[in-house]
Write a protein that holds these residues in place. Structure first.
Motif, mmCIF file in Angstrom:
data_model
loop_
_atom_site.group_PDB
_atom_site.id
_atom_site.type_symbol
_atom_site.label_atom_id
_atom_site.label_comp_id
_atom_site.label_asym_id
_atom_site.label_seq_id
_atom_site.Cartn_x
_atom_site.Cartn_y
_atom_site.Cartn_z
ATOM 1 N N ILE A 29 53.812 75.330 122.314
ATOM 2 C CA ILE A 29 54.212 74.249 121.624
ATOM 3 C C ILE A 29 52.616 73.574 120.604
ATOM 4 O O ILE A 29 52.491 73.027 120.147
ATOM 5 C CB ILE A 29 54.304 73.278 122.382
ATOM 6 N N LYS A 31 50.039 74.666 119.529
ATOM 7 C CA LYS A 31 50.250 75.386 118.098
ATOM 8 C C LYS A 31 50.570 75.071 117.063
ATOM 9 O O LYS A 31 50.686 74.997 115.966
ATOM 10 C CB LYS A 31 50.268 76.866 118.321
ATOM 11 N N ALA A 32 52.618 74.706 117.359
ATOM 12 C CA ALA A 32 53.290 74.520 117.311
ATOM 13 C C ALA A 32 52.758 73.355 116.161
ATOM 14 O O ALA A 32 53.508 73.026 114.720
ATOM 15 C CB ALA A 32 54.337 74.977 117.924
ATOM 16 N N GLY A 35 50.542 72.812 113.239
ATOM 17 C CA GLY A 35 51.676 73.593 112.076
ATOM 18 C C GLY A 35 52.674 73.644 111.514
ATOM 19 O O GLY A 35 52.678 72.237 111.047
ATOM 20 N N ASP A 36 53.458 74.245 111.742
ATOM 21 C CA ASP A 36 54.734 74.371 110.981
ATOM 22 C C ASP A 36 55.633 74.290 111.751
ATOM 23 O O ASP A 36 55.906 74.734 112.507
ATOM 24 C CB ASP A 36 54.963 75.934 109.783
ATOM 25 N N MET A 37 56.228 72.312 111.780
ATOM 26 C CA MET A 37 57.032 72.210 113.161
ATOM 27 C C MET A 37 58.500 72.385 111.901
ATOM 28 O O MET A 37 59.200 71.582 113.207
ATOM 29 C CB MET A 37 56.105 70.412 112.981
ATOM 30 N N ASP A 39 60.343 75.197 112.271
ATOM 31 C CA ASP A 39 60.590 76.289 112.194
ATOM 32 C C ASP A 39 59.383 76.480 113.837
ATOM 33 O O ASP A 39 59.083 77.699 113.857
ATOM 34 C CB ASP A 39 60.499 77.301 111.562
ATOM 35 N N ILE A 40 60.237 75.741 115.070
ATOM 36 C CA ILE A 40 59.988 75.732 116.332
ATOM 37 C C ILE A 40 60.965 77.010 117.147
ATOM 38 O O ILE A 40 61.623 76.993 117.328
ATOM 39 C CB ILE A 40 59.337 74.725 117.101
ATOM 40 N N THR A 53 66.179 77.517 117.502
ATOM 41 C CA THR A 53 65.041 76.672 117.253
ATOM 42 C C THR A 53 65.236 75.738 117.063
ATOM 43 O O THR A 53 66.097 74.373 116.159
ATOM 44 C CB THR A 53 64.700 77.992 114.984
ATOM 45 N N SER A 55 62.529 71.958 115.365
ATOM 46 C CA SER A 55 62.461 71.310 114.404
ATOM 47 C C SER A 55 61.741 70.049 115.123
ATOM 48 O O SER A 55 61.770 69.324 116.247
ATOM 49 C CB SER A 55 62.519 71.223 113.376
#
Length: 83
Positions: A29, A31-32, A35-37, A39-40, A53, A55
């Protein structure tokens, strides 16, 4: 709001598919969050394990830092110590 308490404001694209007592595991989490929040990957741990998935809506860098610190109080405490 939830960010002041260090909680992540997750969003789902559809109706929740989990029950009271299920757990949601979100690997990586931190890293997410940086990063790109949109598509978690996450997993519902209940009677079975299911992938979902999540977001998170756009957040400022300060809001991300507050969540990473665990709460607004912890975030401010860390800022005071750095001075």
């Amino acid at each position: 709001n939830v960010m002041n308490w260090g909680m992540l404001p997750f969003l789902l694209d559809k109706e929740p598919d989990f029950e009271v007592g299920d757990y949601i595991f979100v690997p990586g989490i931190r890293k997410a969050l940086r990063g790109d929040m949109s598509d978690i990957p996450a997993y519902i741990i209940g009677e079975n394990i299911r992938k979902i998935t999540l977001s998170i809506a756009e957040m400022t860098d300060d809001e991300k830092s507050i969540v990473e610190a665990g709460s607004l109080i912890n975030y401010n405490k860390g800022r005071v110590r750095k001075k």
